[in-house]
Scaffold this active site. Structure first.
Site, PDB file in Angstrom:
ATOM      1  N   GLU A  15       0.830  -1.205   0.000  1.00 40.00           N
ATOM      2  CA  GLU A  15       0.000   0.000   0.000  1.00 40.00           C
ATOM      3  C   GLU A  15       0.859   1.247   0.000  1.00 40.00           C
ATOM      4  OE1 GLU A  15      -2.352   3.298   2.064  1.00 40.00           O
ATOM      5  OE2 GLU A  15      -0.406   2.415   2.502  1.00 40.00           O
ATOM      6  N   GLU A  16       1.939   1.212   0.767  1.00 39.93           N
ATOM      7  CA  GLU A  16       2.779   2.397   0.926  1.00 39.93           C
ATOM      8  C   GLU A  16       3.513   2.791  -0.355  1.00 39.93           C
ATOM      9  OE1 GLU A  16       2.497   4.191   3.364  1.00 39.93           O
ATOM     10  OE2 GLU A  16       2.117   3.054   5.199  1.00 39.93           O
TER      11      GLU A  16
ATOM     12  N   ASP B 249      -7.579   1.819   8.174  1.00 39.92           N
ATOM     13  CA  ASP B 249      -6.237   2.416   8.182  1.00 39.92           C
ATOM     14  C   ASP B 249      -6.126   3.365   9.362  1.00 39.92           C
ATOM     15  OD1 ASP B 249      -3.654   3.385   7.244  1.00 39.92           O
ATOM     16  OD2 ASP B 249      -4.281   2.836   5.218  1.00 39.92           O
TER      17      ASP B 249
END
Length: 343
Positions: free
Chosen positions: A204-205, A227
């Protein structure tokens, strides 16, 4: 509760190397899920089956954390590195890291740079760039360093896990091990006709990658990204810059990245808000100009998937250590559980 959160925080899992987090999720959900699988990207998908023709719900929590990667080893054995994920260079100075060596045991290193004693007045007034830093692993030269690490080895930041007063926790990678914890707890508690997919997403990052592929595979009727979000309750932030604060429940995201990310559709917004109101669960509403989440990738998959984002307010995200409230974590679990049970 705290022991699992501590394990999730301290376990390494830089983008592209989330396997150990996936192992924890598998262990925790093996007696809860009807099926657990890992796809070709490395996403872990735990399925809790519901009734036929009932809705399907995807809970997406990214497993990866920000970190570093070995890029070059110089003649003196010092490591030059690349950032993995969004990292502010100024927070790297003199941090200790663990190099997860592909040729041996993990190695502790320290991020170094030109010392202030020999910097010019002009240099002292500038933020040191990551490109001017290096990692010292104690090697005497390049040959010795290459026996200890390899190009491409990942590095995680070293941090303690501490239980603060007022049911707060401090630790590494709360972005997004908090979301992973929430996802697992929801699967354990939910009682619904719907089929629920608990997904630990990868990378995701570095581009919301795992969310894209897992959402395409599952094609759910509804998705919720779990999140963290910026908590604006500390010095240096004006309330209008970050109005969401710790201790008042999760943030229901109405828009992020000024709408370039997600604009939550009305039906999903109503589902989450009503779940909070009807069950007296605290929540906050957030409209953000800043970053985005897996929800952005999911809602644009296939012909479009109704998607919401529920985030735990967290201080100091995208640094080696963060702080959040376990009361907010519990409220997040309760809110999403109630929302799914209504389907």
């Amino acid at each position: 509760m705290m022991e699992l959160m501590k394990e999730l925080s301290l376990t390494p899992g830089v983008s592209g190397s989330e396997e150990k987090i996936a192992e924890i999720i598998t262990r925790e959900l093996k007696d809860v899920a009807d099926k657990i699988e890992t796809d070709s990207m490395g996403n872990i998908i735990a399925t809790k089956k519901g009734e036929k023709k009932a809705p399907t719900v995807m809970l997406a929590s990214h497993m990866d954390e920000i970190g570093l990667m070995v890029r070059y080893i110089d003649d003196n054995g010092f490591i030059k590195f690349s950032n993995i994920g969004g990292i502010n260079d100024q927070m790297l100075m003199n941090q200790t890291v663990t190099v997860h060596s592909s040729v041996g045991e993990p190695i502790v290193g320290v991020i170094g740079s030109k010392p202030p004693h020999v910097t010019t007045a002009e240099e002292r007034n500038k933020v040191v760039k990551a490109s001017d830093m290096f990692v010292d692993i104690g090697a005497k030269d390049k040959e010795e360093a290459e026996k200890m690490v390899r190009i491409g080895d990942k590095m995680t930041f070293n941090s303690l896990f501490v239980e603060y007063p007022n049911n707060l926790i401090m630790g590494k990678a709360l972005d997004n091990r908090v979301g992973c914890y929430v996802m697992m707890e929801v699967l354990k508690r939910v009682n619904t006709r719907a089929t629920v997919y608990g997904v630990g997403t990868v990378q995701e990052e570095v581009g919301l990658k795992g969310a894209k592929t897992s959402a395409f595979k599952l094609n759910p009727d509804l998705a919720i990204a779990l999140d963290v979000t910026l908590s604006g309750d500390h010095p240096g932030i004006k309330p209008e810059e970050a109005p969401v604060v710790m201790g008042k429940g999760p943030a229901i995201i109405l828009a992020d990245a000024s709408g370039r990310g997600i604009l939550t559709q009305q039906s999903v917004k109503d589902l989450l808000i009503n779940a909070g109101d009807e069950n007296e669960i605290p929540y906050q509403l957030e409209v953000s100009d800043g970053g985005t989440t897996d929800g952005t990738a999911i809602h644009l998959t296939r012909e479009g998937i109704p998607t919401g984002v529920l985030s735990v307010p967290t201080r100091y995200i995208h640094t080696p250590v963060s702080v959040c409230s376990m009361d907010d974590v519990e409220a997040t679990i309760e809110l999403i559980t109630e929302a799914i049970n209504k389907l």
